[in-house]
Enzyme design. Structure first.
Site, PDB file in Angstrom:
ATOM      1  N   GLU A  96       5.076   3.375  11.711  1.00 51.71           N
ATOM      2  CA  GLU A  96       3.795   2.894  11.196  1.00 51.71           C
ATOM      3  C   GLU A  96       2.850   2.476  12.320  1.00 51.71           C
ATOM      4  O   GLU A  96       2.074   1.514  12.176  1.00 51.71           O
ATOM      5  CB  GLU A  96       4.012   1.734  10.214  1.00 51.71           C
ATOM      6  CG  GLU A  96       4.731   2.141   8.929  1.00 51.71           C
ATOM      7  CD  GLU A  96       4.792   1.035   7.893  1.00 51.71           C
ATOM      8  OE1 GLU A  96       4.666  -0.153   8.271  1.00 51.71           O
ATOM      9  OE2 GLU A  96       4.975   1.341   6.714  1.00 51.71           O
ATOM     10  N   GLU A 152       8.833   6.136   3.034  1.00 51.62           N
ATOM     11  CA  GLU A 152       9.074   4.836   2.399  1.00 51.62           C
ATOM     12  C   GLU A 152       8.416   4.806   1.026  1.00 51.62           C
ATOM     13  O   GLU A 152       7.205   4.646   0.917  1.00 51.62           O
ATOM     14  CB  GLU A 152       8.550   3.678   3.254  1.00 51.62           C
ATOM     15  CG  GLU A 152       9.351   3.439   4.508  1.00 51.62           C
ATOM     16  CD  GLU A 152       8.954   2.145   5.225  1.00 51.62           C
ATOM     17  OE1 GLU A 152       8.265   1.305   4.615  1.00 51.62           O
ATOM     18  OE2 GLU A 152       9.332   1.995   6.402  1.00 51.62           O
TER      19      GLU A 152
END
Length: 917
Positions: A219, A288
């Site tokens: 991320e 995710e």
């Protein structure tokens, strides 16, 4: 390995002559309607070793990809992945967890690598116990599953410091996650270490191992802009560094829209059906899928409905997705001090399909299992379409995506065609049921749902129609078990038998106690002093109070106050050994009135960490403790600035240093019998001995009667505890339909965020277990209870109009799906090692209500209870056909439901053994 579903053989129903024979038939149906088993992937891959510590697990295969999918051994695959972090469970739990992942229909297990667990000191590596990633990977492979290794090495993961070792911030000139040479050198060293271990252990797919994907960074796109051009340079360096390691399998960067062409960019979110990678040459991957959320001390517990999770996943594959990973499929426990910050709880249950203790959370696990089976039936059609699927607008908020080996005419039936064809019908309206017309027939779509038609004709699964059972647990954990109407059963920790009536105590000194203490001018930064070896750092100084000061306070009727510009996470103020007050927060101000006496006063400030920051830019600069000025206010001659005073520092607790929580070190502290006032005294150690509950069920300890502290069992730190209460408001009723956010569906308002804590069975012995608590604020250990955690109540309600069981579907050699038209089935299953001991409700007809609130309707087959009892009681699981052929027809021309509620118990032999004690 991933599976082409294979239907079990079935017995033809013989004529029904009496109730006993009918019950036998229902029992036989239970035996032959087991979940669809995993099989080899259409001849692409072959598992060659079922277990063991050496050798290959698969015939070596290459992993590549194209614009449509990840390609394993030369064949496109639609993959389902399950997030399971190895340190959040014990090695003894791993085999059962992995088996439940496989049974749930996943092909892949995803895990982070946790740098601070593997390199606790610079150059000193640890790969044992809960951090034995090699053992974990081989167990995954032995089950025929693949592994997605997210090396990072930054993890976030609500893990302490995001997975970074604290020693990293002490390297001169270092800046994390940017174009910084000291950081890049350490990162490259660790990533290379992990890759070399994987190669040496032959864990990559081309070596016959399970690892098919790996991740570099995590991320980073969320924060890259805060580093300017240095962030872009770092991202490109990380990608090239990873590629240069020559691992032979693809690398991933999640949430990195500018990832290089050679790196797969992927999505992390609650919904990823609209995500497209930054290149046509890359498949659509969801790293995710947030099927729950984490909880903070003092907050409510988030919950994501199973129907919305299933909707999000079905939409992802409907709109071109190829690999989806549940974050989390099993959350587990933040043992020791691994919980991230600020203020994240010890439980990492995450409302996952497998709960913190390793028990199936129903209906979420079962509903998603059925979804996975339906998606697998569609796999040949999904991988056959090279471009976009055929799209049909069915209404203003309704649409179909059709995957087929040829053009499909949607105005008539396609059942007679030889081509492979699967369809997804979506209704994204949040409120209305809608009937749509396609394939020459009408389909009813509930709000916010997707229907899956593996053969472009029959519905195998709808995301809003739940056929899986609901389970109610015997005891609450970090996140409660949810019934279909989201009313969890909450038990007070005092509700069970008290753990012990015999407690000993030992006082923890306030301030400096000797070992490791030192004095320095000024307020030192917490982490620079402790290196995170303890949550606790005390600062002690002396303040002289004159007659004039006391006279001024008396004449004005005021008290002096201590003020600190900023504190994190907890600050406690002690004056002359007595607790004056506390403050909780993340870089918040403190203003605490204090009682000072004439003469010399000892002032102690205790700084407490409750998890280091795990997310965001510039983590190395966040630190802990106190910032700004520390001063005393309310004096006749102005404020007293203590910021530059001489302070005595003490790292940690004396009891920690002496390890008085360890069975071997009980002689290192002065223990005495607990007195009544001990329960209200801060900074007190408590201990007792206890016997383990019988059986093999997971164990939970209720610490709701305590304040805040840490708990050890036989020397193992089970984690921090804190009875911080969530606000009364914020937990309205939850409708699954509509976009989900972490604050949409919450529970536990007005109650402690966490009261029950997991003690792994393998940390217990049969008797004489040592429990040691360090209590900071005062609590009553005599009210602590110990319970086993298991599925106590199971319920299900299935209509005779529900879909045939997924086990009745099959696939021909060309991949075309078909279904045998059989009656729907109601399935019930207790935990492993438990049996159905009693049927508390059973009605075939028009029963009303939900789990734990069923009632008989106007139409009811009187034989239902006897039939279900005979078929299910004494069995671990059973399934019953929902049809008039089994129960008779109690009311003609009325759609009937079968509703059953049952209790699960340990086998009779275990119960009898307990009764004899």
């Amino acid at each position: 390995m991933a599976a082409s579903p294979s239907p079990p053989s079935r017995w033809p129903p013989p004529p029904i002559t009496n109730i006993g024979f009918l019950a036998l038939l229902v029992g036989l149906l239970a035996a032959y309607s087991a979940p669809m088993r995993a099989a080899e992937a259409a001849g692409v891959l072959r598992q060659v070793v079922s277990g063991g510590d050496g050798g290959t697990f698969f015939e070596p295969f290459n992993v590549t990809y194209d614009h449509r999918a990840v390609i394993l051994g030369g064949k496109r695959r639609m993959l389902v992945s399950a997030g399971l972090h190895y340190p959040r469970a014990t090695p003894e739990m791993w085999p059962s967890l992995i088996a439940k992942v496989k049974e749930g229909g996943a092909d892949v297990i995803e895990t982070y690598i946790f740098w601070n667990g593997h390199e606790p000191a610079k150059g000193q590596y640890y790969f044992e116990g809960r951090f034995d990633i090699v053992k974990f990977a081989k167990l995954v492979a032995a089950e025929g599953l693949f592994l997605f290794l997210r090396i990072g090495p930054y993890a976030c993961a609500e893990w302490n410091f995001g997975g970074f070792p604290v020693w990293l911030r002490d390297i001169p000139g270092i800046e994390f996650r940017t174009d910084n040479e000291p950081y890049k050198a350490e990162m490259q060293t660790f990533v290379t270490k992990i890759v070399n271990i994987v190669k040496e252990e032959k864990l990559y797919s081309w070596q016959g191992g399970p690892i098919i994907l790996q991740q570099i960074e995590n991320e980073y796109g969320n924060i890259q802009g805060q580093y300017g051009q240095a962030g872009m340079r770092y991202m490109l360096w990380a990608a090239q560094m990873a590629l240069a390691l020559d691992t032979g399998i693809p690398w991933v960067m999640c949430r990195q829209t500018d990832a290089p062409e050679e790196i797969l960019d992927t999505c992390n979110a609650f919904y990823c059906d609209g995500f497209k990678p930054n290149s046509y040459n890359k498949p659509t991957i969801w790293t995710e899928d947030w099927d729950g959320w984490y909880a903070d001390w003092g907050g409510p517990l988030p919950h994501r409905p199973a129907r919305d999770s299933a909707f999000a996943v079905a939409r992802f594959y409907q709109r071109g997705g190829s690999l989806q990973n549940y974050y989390m499929y099993f959350g587990g426990t933040n043992f020791e001090r691994t919980a991230g910050g600020p203020l994240q709880i010890t439980s990492y249950d995450y409302d996952a399909p497998i709960d913190e203790y390793g028990i199936l959370r129903q209906p979420k696990w079962g509903h998603l299992k059925d979804l996975h089976a339906a998606i697998k039936l569609c796999e040949p059609a999904l991988i056959a379409v090279d471009g976009s699927p055929q799209y049909v607008k069915l209404g203003p908020m309704q649409e179909a995506h059709i995957y087929s080996s040829g053009k499909v005419h949607t105005n008539g039936s396609v059942s007679g065609n030889a081509q492979i064809c699967s369809a997804f019908l979506a209704n994204i309206d949040e409120h209305k049921y809608v009937s749509v017309w396609i394939f020459g027939k009408s389909y009813s779509l509930p709000p916010w749902s997707v229907s899956i038609l593996p053969d472009c004709d029959n519905v195998a699964f709808n995301t809003a129609r739940v056929g899986a059972q609901t389970s109610v647990f015997s005891v609450e954990s970090g996140t409660p078990g949810y019934s279909s109407n989201h009313n969890p059963r909450i038990l007070s920790p005092a509700g069970g038998p008290n753990l012990s009536s015999t407690w000993l105590t030992s006082k923890e000194p306030i301030g400096a106690w000797g070992e490791g203490s030192f004095s320095a001018e000024g307020i030192l930064e917490h982490l620079n002093v402790t290196k995170d070896i303890s949550d606790y750092l005390s600062y002690t100084t002396s303040v002289n109070i004159s007659d004039e000061d006391v006279a001024y306070w008396n004449s004005k009727g005021v008290h002096p106050s201590l003020t600190i510009d900023k504190i994190r996470d907890v600050a406690r103020v002690f004056v002359n050994g007595k607790l004056a007050g506390s403050k909780v927060g993340h870089w918040v101000s403190l203003n605490q009135p204090v009682e000072l006496v004439q003469g010399l006063n000892k002032l102690t400030l205790l700084s407490e960490i409750v998890g280091l920051q795990n997310y965001g830019a510039f983590l190395e600069k966040d630190g802990a403790g106190f910032r700004g000025q520390v001063k005393l206010t309310g004096f006749p001659n102005g404020n007293i600035d203590l910021t530059k005073s001489l302070w005595t520092y003490q790292i940690g607790l004396k009891g920690e240093f002496l390890k008085i929580y360890s069975p071997e070190n009980q002689g290192c502290a002065k223990w005495s019998s607990m007195q009544n006032d001990d329960t209200q005294t801060p900074f007190t150690w408590f201990k007792t001995m206890f016997d383990a509950p019988e059986g093999n069920d997971p164990v939970a300890i209720g610490l709701g009667s305590m304040g805040k502290g840490q708990a050890w069992v036989n020397g193992h730190l089970i984690g921090r505890y804190w009875s911080l209460v969530a606000p009364e408001s914020g937990c309205p009723s939850c409708n699954y339909a509509g976009a989900y956010s972490d604050s949409k569906c919450q529970s536990n308002c007005g109650m402690p965020t966490q009261s029950w804590y997991h003690i792994p069975r393998e940390w217990l012995q049969e008797s004489n277990n040592l429990l040691v608590l360090f209590e900071e604020t005062g609590g009553d250990p005599s009210q602590i209870s110990l319970e086993v955690h298991y599925t106590k109540t199971i319920c299900s309600k299935i209509s005779e109009t529900y879909y045939p069981p997924l086990s009745s579907w099959s696939r021909a050699s060309n991949g075309r799906a078909s279904v045998n038209t059989v009656a729907p089935e109601l399935h019930l299953q207790c935990d492993e090692g438990h049996v159905i001991s009693k049927i508390t409700f059973a009605s075939y007809g028009t029963p009303s209500g939900d789990c734990q609130n069923f009632s008989v309707g106007n139409c009811h087959a009187s034989t239902t209870l006897d039939l279900v009892t005979e078929a299910c009681v004494g069995e671990n699981k059973c399934s019953i056909s929902v049809t008039n052929d089994v129960f008779g027809d109690p009311c003609r021309k009325v759609v009937k439901d079968l509703a059953v509620e049952a209790e699960c118990s340990p086998p009779l032999s275990t119960k009898e053994a307990r009764d004899d004690m």
